[in-house]
Design a protein around this motif. Structure first.
Motif, PDB file in Angstrom:
ATOM      1  N   VAL A  27       0.837  -1.201   0.000  1.00  0.00           N
ATOM      2  CA  VAL A  27       0.000   0.000   0.000  1.00  0.00           C
ATOM      3  C   VAL A  27       0.872   1.251   0.000  1.00  0.00           C
ATOM      4  O   VAL A  27       0.635   2.205  -0.759  1.00  0.00           O
ATOM      5  N   LEU A  28       1.906   1.256   0.833  1.00  0.00           N
ATOM      6  CA  LEU A  28       2.793   2.414   0.909  1.00  0.00           C
ATOM      7  C   LEU A  28       3.552   2.637  -0.409  1.00  0.00           C
ATOM      8  O   LEU A  28       3.671   3.768  -0.875  1.00  0.00           O
ATOM      9  N   THR A  29       4.061   1.561  -0.981  1.00  0.00           N
ATOM     10  CA  THR A  29       4.819   1.702  -2.232  1.00  0.00           C
ATOM     11  C   THR A  29       3.936   2.245  -3.342  1.00  0.00           C
ATOM     12  O   THR A  29       4.314   3.198  -4.049  1.00  0.00           O
ATOM     13  N   ASP A  30       2.749   1.661  -3.519  1.00  0.00           N
ATOM     14  CA  ASP A  30       1.837   2.126  -4.574  1.00  0.00           C
ATOM     15  C   ASP A  30       1.450   3.585  -4.332  1.00  0.00           C
ATOM     16  O   ASP A  30       1.402   4.396  -5.273  1.00  0.00           O
ATOM     17  N   GLY A  31       1.177   3.923  -3.076  1.00  0.00           N
ATOM     18  CA  GLY A  31       0.794   5.300  -2.772  1.00  0.00           C
ATOM     19  C   GLY A  31       1.901   6.295  -3.013  1.00  0.00           C
ATOM     20  O   GLY A  31       1.669   7.401  -3.535  1.00  0.00           O
ATOM     21  N   LEU A  32       3.123   5.935  -2.646  1.00  0.00           N
ATOM     22  CA  LEU A  32       4.251   6.856  -2.846  1.00  0.00           C
ATOM     23  C   LEU A  32       4.515   7.096  -4.333  1.00  0.00           C
ATOM     24  O   LEU A  32       4.838   8.219  -4.739  1.00  0.00           O
ATOM     25  N   GLY A  38       1.870  12.827  -8.833  1.00  0.00           N
ATOM     26  CA  GLY A  38       0.819  13.818  -8.686  1.00  0.00           C
ATOM     27  C   GLY A  38      -0.583  13.278  -8.836  1.00  0.00           C
ATOM     28  O   GLY A  38      -1.526  14.043  -9.060  1.00  0.00           O
ATOM     29  N   THR A  39      -0.765  11.952  -8.726  1.00  0.00           N
ATOM     30  CA  THR A  39      -2.090  11.350  -8.896  1.00  0.00           C
ATOM     31  C   THR A  39      -2.687  10.875  -7.579  1.00  0.00           C
ATOM     32  O   THR A  39      -3.794  10.327  -7.580  1.00  0.00           O
ATOM     33  N   ALA A  40      -1.975  11.068  -6.467  1.00  0.00           N
ATOM     34  CA  ALA A  40      -2.496  10.626  -5.168  1.00  0.00           C
ATOM     35  C   ALA A  40      -3.455  11.678  -4.620  1.00  0.00           C
ATOM     36  O   ALA A  40      -3.199  12.878  -4.698  1.00  0.00           O
ATOM     37  N   ASP A  41      -4.578  11.217  -4.070  1.00  0.00           N
ATOM     38  CA  ASP A  41      -5.543  12.128  -3.475  1.00  0.00           C
ATOM     39  C   ASP A  41      -5.491  12.014  -1.944  1.00  0.00           C
ATOM     40  O   ASP A  41      -4.662  11.295  -1.369  1.00  0.00           O
ATOM     41  N   ALA A  42      -6.404  12.712  -1.279  1.00  0.00           N
ATOM     42  CA  ALA A  42      -6.425  12.693   0.182  1.00  0.00           C
ATOM     43  C   ALA A  42      -6.690  11.299   0.719  1.00  0.00           C
ATOM     44  O   ALA A  42      -6.140  10.893   1.749  1.00  0.00           O
ATOM     45  N   ALA A  43      -7.545  10.537   0.020  1.00  0.00           N
ATOM     46  CA  ALA A  43      -7.849   9.180   0.471  1.00  0.00           C
ATOM     47  C   ALA A  43      -6.610   8.296   0.420  1.00  0.00           C
ATOM     48  O   ALA A  43      -6.395   7.450   1.294  1.00  0.00           O
ATOM     49  N   ALA A  47      -4.792   6.346   3.471  1.00  0.00           N
ATOM     50  CA  ALA A  47      -4.496   4.911   3.446  1.00  0.00           C
ATOM     51  C   ALA A  47      -3.036   4.643   3.763  1.00  0.00           C
ATOM     52  O   ALA A  47      -2.696   3.682   4.471  1.00  0.00           O
ATOM     53  N   MET A  48      -2.133   5.494   3.274  1.00  0.00           N
ATOM     54  CA  MET A  48      -0.715   5.326   3.558  1.00  0.00           C
ATOM     55  C   MET A  48      -0.427   5.544   5.044  1.00  0.00           C
ATOM     56  O   MET A  48       0.351   4.802   5.654  1.00  0.00           O
ATOM     57  N   MET A  49      -1.048   6.578   5.620  1.00  0.00           N
ATOM     58  CA  MET A  49      -0.845   6.835   7.039  1.00  0.00           C
ATOM     59  C   MET A  49      -1.354   5.662   7.870  1.00  0.00           C
ATOM     60  O   MET A  49      -0.690   5.218   8.825  1.00  0.00           O
ATOM     61  N   ARG A  50      -2.534   5.120   7.492  1.00  0.00           N
ATOM     62  CA  ARG A  50      -3.085   3.978   8.228  1.00  0.00           C
ATOM     63  C   ARG A  50      -2.181   2.759   8.098  1.00  0.00           C
ATOM     64  O   ARG A  50      -2.036   1.981   9.045  1.00  0.00           O
ATOM     65  N   ALA A  51      -1.570   2.573   6.932  1.00  0.00           N
ATOM     66  CA  ALA A  51      -0.674   1.432   6.734  1.00  0.00           C
ATOM     67  C   ALA A  51       0.519   1.519   7.683  1.00  0.00           C
ATOM     68  O   ALA A  51       0.890   0.533   8.340  1.00  0.00           O
ATOM     69  N   ALA A  52       1.124   2.705   7.765  1.00  0.00           N
ATOM     70  CA  ALA A  52       2.268   2.874   8.675  1.00  0.00           C
ATOM     71  C   ALA A  52       1.822   2.713  10.128  1.00  0.00           C
ATOM     72  O   ALA A  52       2.522   2.083  10.946  1.00  0.00           O
ATOM     73  N   HIS A  53       0.656   3.254  10.446  1.00  0.00           N
ATOM     74  CA  HIS A  53       0.143   3.139  11.813  1.00  0.00           C
ATOM     75  C   HIS A  53      -0.129   1.680  12.179  1.00  0.00           C
ATOM     76  O   HIS A  53       0.171   1.244  13.307  1.00  0.00           O
ATOM     77  N   VAL A  93      10.248  11.197  -1.542  1.00  0.00           N
ATOM     78  CA  VAL A  93       9.741   9.865  -1.878  1.00  0.00           C
ATOM     79  C   VAL A  93      10.878   8.855  -1.847  1.00  0.00           C
ATOM     80  O   VAL A  93      10.703   7.710  -1.415  1.00  0.00           O
ATOM     81  N   ASP A  94      12.079   9.283  -2.291  1.00  0.00           N
ATOM     82  CA  ASP A  94      13.260   8.404  -2.192  1.00  0.00           C
ATOM     83  C   ASP A  94      13.473   7.933  -0.753  1.00  0.00           C
ATOM     84  O   ASP A  94      13.689   6.748  -0.486  1.00  0.00           O
ATOM     85  N   VAL A  95      13.412   8.898   0.180  1.00  0.00           N
ATOM     86  CA  VAL A  95      13.657   8.566   1.583  1.00  0.00           C
ATOM     87  C   VAL A  95      12.581   7.600   2.090  1.00  0.00           C
ATOM     88  O   VAL A  95      12.884   6.598   2.759  1.00  0.00           O
ATOM     89  N   LEU A  96      11.325   7.881   1.787  1.00  0.00           N
ATOM     90  CA  LEU A  96      10.245   7.025   2.282  1.00  0.00           C
ATOM     91  C   LEU A  96      10.293   5.639   1.642  1.00  0.00           C
ATOM     92  O   LEU A  96      10.010   4.633   2.300  1.00  0.00           O
ATOM     93  N   LEU A  97      10.638   5.559   0.368  1.00  0.00           N
ATOM     94  CA  LEU A  97      10.765   4.241  -0.258  1.00  0.00           C
ATOM     95  C   LEU A  97      11.907   3.451   0.363  1.00  0.00           C
ATOM     96  O   LEU A  97      11.822   2.230   0.540  1.00  0.00           O
ATOM     97  N   GLY A  98      13.011   4.156   0.698  1.00  0.00           N
ATOM     98  CA  GLY A  98      14.093   3.482   1.405  1.00  0.00           C
ATOM     99  C   GLY A  98      13.639   2.973   2.757  1.00  0.00           C
ATOM    100  O   GLY A  98      14.037   1.882   3.206  1.00  0.00           O
TER     101      GLY A  98
END
Length: 775
Positions: A27-32, A38-43, A47-53, A93-98
């Protein structure tokens, strides 16, 4: 199947944590990736925040402190991005993907209560995540704010507004030196497609055997039909005997004959009921076995997206390292694919995408100058077409100039200078799949499109598929791969060679044709026929005898030749076989390992009637043909006499043009002489004017229906023994009984009709087209 659907009773808490981490990191990879484009929305951010949580909470439960800290830090960054306090550009995004990669490794390699082997890397990642917050801590949230500089300043950063260590204190590690943003790197290899259930292959084999066992009822039913015809003859003789006795006027014999007739009458009804019950049981058994095979096959399938989740990330990282902006579009992500096929195609798809990024997609400035968008696009498509799996990899890059391929082929002495100008674009594209073929001019130049494509070709060939390349210079490059839907069941063409059945995968068969022996031409000791229209479009197809290639002797030519066209380009041949029986879906039975690799044979199978058959390896066949031609052998047909017996003659009576023509073509293709009639009256007139070996009739027809025609035939002294088959949509027991009572020798329902059923019934009634095997 999701985790919620699985039986989790056999898993430890750590196993469950690893499974959840794998899903949430997807979920995080697809979202990042969407966020960067520039195609990610608020939803999606939510979803990414919930995945990390979720991963943070799960890590707390299993006691993996490093994973807790890392997941919490990622959550803090994503919350800040949601609230507009942090903006995530490509470096962010590089940092978060790492961090995603590291979190996956922590889940797989760390143990609760033990020091992690990734302590230094964890500290560096936490520092870079903190820097993402620090660089935007004082920046206004308005979109017009200037882009902050990357966090490369070695000055220690102030404490972030959101504490990263609020859950648990960090492990003591040496203070790391501040590092520049992580360079573009190759993503971890994509996860393999979900494994097939244990024993899936055995279940599919058993399902196939169940279908074969159900098919064994057909010969038994055909035997009952023969008994019914014999019974009909006995009753006919008994009726003639009764007529003769009534003529003589002997009352004792008449009474005795009547008693025999009365005793025999129930036999007719009993046999009809037995046949009807057997046919009903056969239909149910075939239906159940077919459904069983379909369900087992479905267990071995997965969504195409499940096997290619890692490809967009791999493309993104590779493009970043090359200074390019490349996006991947996946079309047909819900297409079902055999897990085994998808696993085998992992390396070829990686190679095609790498080639597209490295050699196809231009740099942003070059694309803009050419009037293209700054970002390149690679489209990956999966579709079911014509019972096959079609995979397409297409980019909008610079493409390949066919003239460069032509020049490289001459330079590498693969094509003779005099021969090269005559090569078509499709033939030039085939050079790209040769081992070691490249468009590079020197050892220092970046390698061309050909590097690695031989791996794609070899893998596709091993899967009984085909691959072709298409290019529009300056506009893009396209690779089209066609594969069987599954390696467990193969759609094959069944042929006879030297009296034995063989099967060729349909994916490897270009076409099937029948040509008169008089059309065979000879040039320099080799035989060929011309196919297609006369003139410039006509092509020459070399003929080779399948029996000679397989070491079974020479084929003998008759009045007609059955040819199976295999191969492509100049390695294209018409394989002369004794007969073509049509297509069947075969459950593949691997050969015993003790046999090793048999020349020209890929696997074994059982036909619908239980007959064992060898599935031929078409690439091996082409190599065998090349070897024999290289030794100077003449792979040609031996002269033979045409068939001596005249073909059996069949009259098809049906008011439906479609049904009439289908039956006519089917029977004529097997060598029968076929006439057609528009209805029962037309059929009756033709029967009185000519001799026929068999009548096939419908029931519902204008002027005279099939039952009326049958009754006329049975009353006629010349025609009363003529075999008659009824082929009708009416499949009720009373309809069958009515037709059989009227004297039909065979009753076939159109609802359950298929080619093999009709041909088997015709052969059972009158024998083969030229009289062989007549009962």
């Amino acid at each position: 199947m999701s985790m919620d659907d699985e039986d989790l009773s056999g898993y430890s808490m750590l196993d469950l944590f690893r499974m959840e981490t794998r899903e949430q990191m997807r979920v995080l990879t697809d979202g990042l990736l969407q966020l960067e484009q520039g195609t990610a929305d608020a939803a999606m951010l939510e979803a990414m925040m919930r995945a990390a949580h979720s991963v943070k909470g799960a890590a707390v439960i299993v006691g993996l402190d490093p994973a807790v800290r890392l997941a919490h830090a990622m959550e803090d960054v994503l919350v800040a991005a949601q609230e507009g306090r942090a903006r995530l550009d490509a470096d962010g995004v590089d940092v978060l993907l790492g961090a995603v990669d590291l979190l996956q490794e922590l889940a797989l390699t760390s143990e609760p209560g033990k020091r992690t082997p990734h302590a230094n890397r964890l500290a560096r990642t936490l520092t870079m995540l903190r820097a993402l917050l620090d660089r935007d801590a004082t920046a206004p949230a308005a979109p017009a704010a200037p882009e902050p500089a990357p966090a490369t300043d070695p000055t220690p950063a102030p404490e972030p507004a959101i504490a990263l260590e609020s859950v648990i204190a960090p492990e003591p590690v040496p203070e790391p030196e501040p590092a520049p943003p992580a360079p573009a790197r190759e993503a971890a290899p994509p996860p393999p497609a979900p494994a097939a259930p244990d024993g899936g292959g055995d279940l599919l084999t058993l399902a196939g055997q169940a279908r074969l066992q159900a098919g064994q009822l057909r010969p038994w039913i055909a035997g009952l039909q023969r008994y019914k015809r014999y019974q009909h003859g006995v009753f006919d003789a008994l009726e003639r005997l009764q007529d003769a006795i009534r003529t003589t006027g002997d009352p004792h014999l008449a009474e005795l004959a009547q008693r025999v007739a009365d005793r025999a009458a129930p036999l007719r009804d009993t046999l009809l009921q037995t046949i009807e019950g057997a046919e009903h049981y056969e239909r149910r058994a075939l239906s159940v076995s077919a459904r069983l095979a379909d369900e087992v096959l479905a267990l071995s399938m997965c969504r195409f997206a499940d096997g290619v989740r890692g490809l967009p990330r791999m493309v993104r990282d590779l493009a970043r390292g090359l200074g390019k902006d490349v996006r991947v579009e996946i079309d047909g992500d819900a297409t079902l694919v055999d897990r085994a096929v998808l696993a085998r195609m992992d390396a070829p798809l990686n190679q095609l995408l790498r080639n597209a990024v490295d050699h196809g997609i231009e740099l942003p400035a070059e694309r803009t100058a050419a009037g293209k968008p700054a970002h390149g696009t690679i489209r990956l498509e999966a579709r079911h077409r014509g019972g096959m799996l079609s995979l397409v990899v297409e980019d909008d890059g610079r493409g390949v100039d066919p003239e460069r391929i032509r020049a490289a082929a001459v330079r590498r002495q693969i094509a003779a200078p005099a021969f090269a100008p005559a090569l078509s674009q499709a033939e030039l594209m085939e050079f790209l799949f040769l081992p070691g073929f490249s468009l590079k001019d020197s050892a220092t130049e970046l390698s061309g499109r050909g590097v690695g494509l031989d791996v794609v070709h070899d893998t596709v060939r091993a899967l009984n598929g085909t691959v072709r390349a298409e290019s529009a210079p300056g506009a893009g490059f396209r690779t089209v791969i066609t594969l069987p839907l599954t390696q467990s069941i193969v759609r094959a063409l069944v042929v006879d060679v030297a009296g034995e059945a063989y099967a060729l995968p349909i994916a490897r068969v270009e076409r099937v044709l029948r040509v008169p022996a008089t059309a065979v031409l000879t040039l320099q000791g080799r035989q060929y026929v011309k196919t297609g229209a006369d003139g410039e479009d006509s092509e020459e197809l070399g003929i080779v005898a399948a029996s000679q290639v397989l070491g079974l002797g020479e084929a003998v030519a008759g009045t007609d030749l059955a040819l199976v066209a295999i191969g492509t380009g100049r390695e294209r041949y018409g394989l002369a076989v004794d007969a073509v029986h049509g297509e069947q879906s075969l459950t593949v039975q691997p050969l015993e390992p003790t046999f090793g690799k048999l020349r020209d044979v890929a696997a074994g199978a059982l036909l619908d009637d239980g007959t064992p058959v060898l599935i031929l390896d078409v690439p091996d066949l082409l190599q065998s043909i090349a070897r024999l031609l290289g030794t100077g052998a003449a792979l040609r047909l031996a002269p033979g006499a045409p068939a001596a017996a005249s073909a059996r003659r069949v009259l098809v009576v049906d008011d439906s043009l479609t049904v009439r023509e289908m039956q006519r073509k089917l029977l004529a293709g097997r060598g029968y002489r076929v006439d057609v009639a528009l209805d029962g009256e037309d059929g009756w007139n033709q029967l009185r004017a000519a001799d026929y070996d068999l009548v096939i009739t419908d029931i519902d027809m204008p002027r005279l229906d099939g039952i009326g025609l049958l009754e006329r035939i049975r009353r006629d002294p010349r025609l009363h023994r003529l075999p008659v088959m009824i082929v009708s949509y009416k499949d009720r027991p009373e309809d069958r009984a009515r037709g059989l009572e009227a004297g039909a020798d065979y009753y076939l329902a159109k609802g359950a009709f298929h080619d093999a059923t009709l041909l088997d019934a015709v052969r059972d009634l009158v024998g083969a087209a030229h009289g062989e095997g007549t009962p």
